[in-house]
Design a protein around this motif. Structure first.
Motif, short mmCIF file in Angstrom:
data_model
loop_
_atom_site.label_atom_id
_atom_site.label_comp_id
_atom_site.label_asym_id
_atom_site.label_seq_id
_atom_site.Cartn_x
_atom_site.Cartn_y
_atom_site.Cartn_z
N SER A 37 -10.59 11.88 -2.51
CA SER A 37 -10.31 10.59 -3.15
C SER A 37 -9.20 9.88 -2.39
O SER A 37 -8.21 10.49 -2.01
CB SER A 37 -9.89 10.77 -4.61
OG SER A 37 -9.55 9.53 -5.17
N ARG A 38 -9.38 8.60 -2.19
CA ARG A 38 -8.37 7.80 -1.50
C ARG A 38 -7.35 7.21 -2.47
O ARG A 38 -6.42 6.55 -2.07
CB ARG A 38 -9.03 6.69 -0.70
CG ARG A 38 -9.87 7.25 0.44
CD ARG A 38 -10.32 6.18 1.38
NE ARG A 38 -9.24 5.26 1.68
CZ ARG A 38 -8.67 5.11 2.86
NH1 ARG A 38 -9.09 5.80 3.88
NH2 ARG A 38 -7.70 4.23 3.05
N LEU A 39 -7.58 7.44 -3.77
CA LEU A 39 -6.68 6.91 -4.79
C LEU A 39 -5.77 8.02 -5.30
O LEU A 39 -6.23 8.92 -6.00
CB LEU A 39 -7.47 6.30 -5.95
CG LEU A 39 -8.45 5.18 -5.60
CD1 LEU A 39 -9.15 4.68 -6.85
CD2 LEU A 39 -7.75 4.05 -4.87
N PRO A 40 -4.48 7.97 -4.97
CA PRO A 40 -3.57 9.01 -5.46
C PRO A 40 -3.44 8.94 -6.98
O PRO A 40 -3.28 7.86 -7.55
CB PRO A 40 -2.24 8.67 -4.78
CG PRO A 40 -2.57 7.72 -3.68
CD PRO A 40 -3.83 7.01 -4.08
N ALA A 41 -3.49 10.09 -7.61
CA ALA A 41 -3.41 10.16 -9.07
C ALA A 41 -2.15 9.49 -9.62
O ALA A 41 -2.24 8.77 -10.62
CB ALA A 41 -3.50 11.62 -9.54
#
Length: 151
Positions: A37-41
């Motif tokens: 995933s390129r979206l950090p949590a």
């Protein structure tokens, strides 16, 4: 104008909830370890938390009509917008890859699905509507806080 901002904020939140649910359901949290995933949590959940807190503050403002609450809600929206732009910038290459790539074969679909970023499943219309309503909300909240258009 405060009610218009409330409506646009709620519509924005609905799109955001849909994308958050999609991201979680498609393994966005699990993909943090693998880097898929390129979206950090922290960015995803920070965006969500600040937006939700801001919405609660805005609802209180609509009821109490205290100018300080309008400015507080606007102040909360600024980092929400910044985090939103960060996620958009990180999502665009994922969307471009999806648009350019062929769908995986049925026999390898499950394995391919695990290797895809969770955010690849965000529908373009939802992303665009979420962003558009977010910008309108930010402008309406600012105008209301400035006392333009009445409250």
């Amino acid at each position: 104008m405060d009610i218009a901002a409330l409506i646009t904020w709620v519509v924005t939140a609905l799109g955001g909830f849909y994308m958050l649910g999609t991201w979680i359901r498609r393994g966005g949290i699990r993909q943090q370890q693998s880097g898929t995933s390129r979206l950090p949590a922290p960015v995803v959940f920070g965006h969500f938390a600040l937006a939700a807190i801001g919405l609660v503050v805005w609802i209180i403002y609509v009821v109490a009509d205290r100018n300080a609450l309008a400015w507080t809600a606007f102040g909360l929206l600024l980092p929400v917008a910044l985090l939103g732009f960060v996620m958009l910038a990180r999502w665009i290459p994922v969307y471009r890859d999806r648009a350019a790539g062929a769908p995986p074969a049925a026999t390898v679909a499950q394995a391919a699905e695990e290797a895809l970023p969770a955010e690849r499943h965000f529908p373009l219309p939802v992303v665009l509507a979420h962003g558009l309503f977010a910008v309108v909300t930010l402008v309406l909240v600012l105008l209301t806080a400035l006392g333009i258009g009445g409250s």
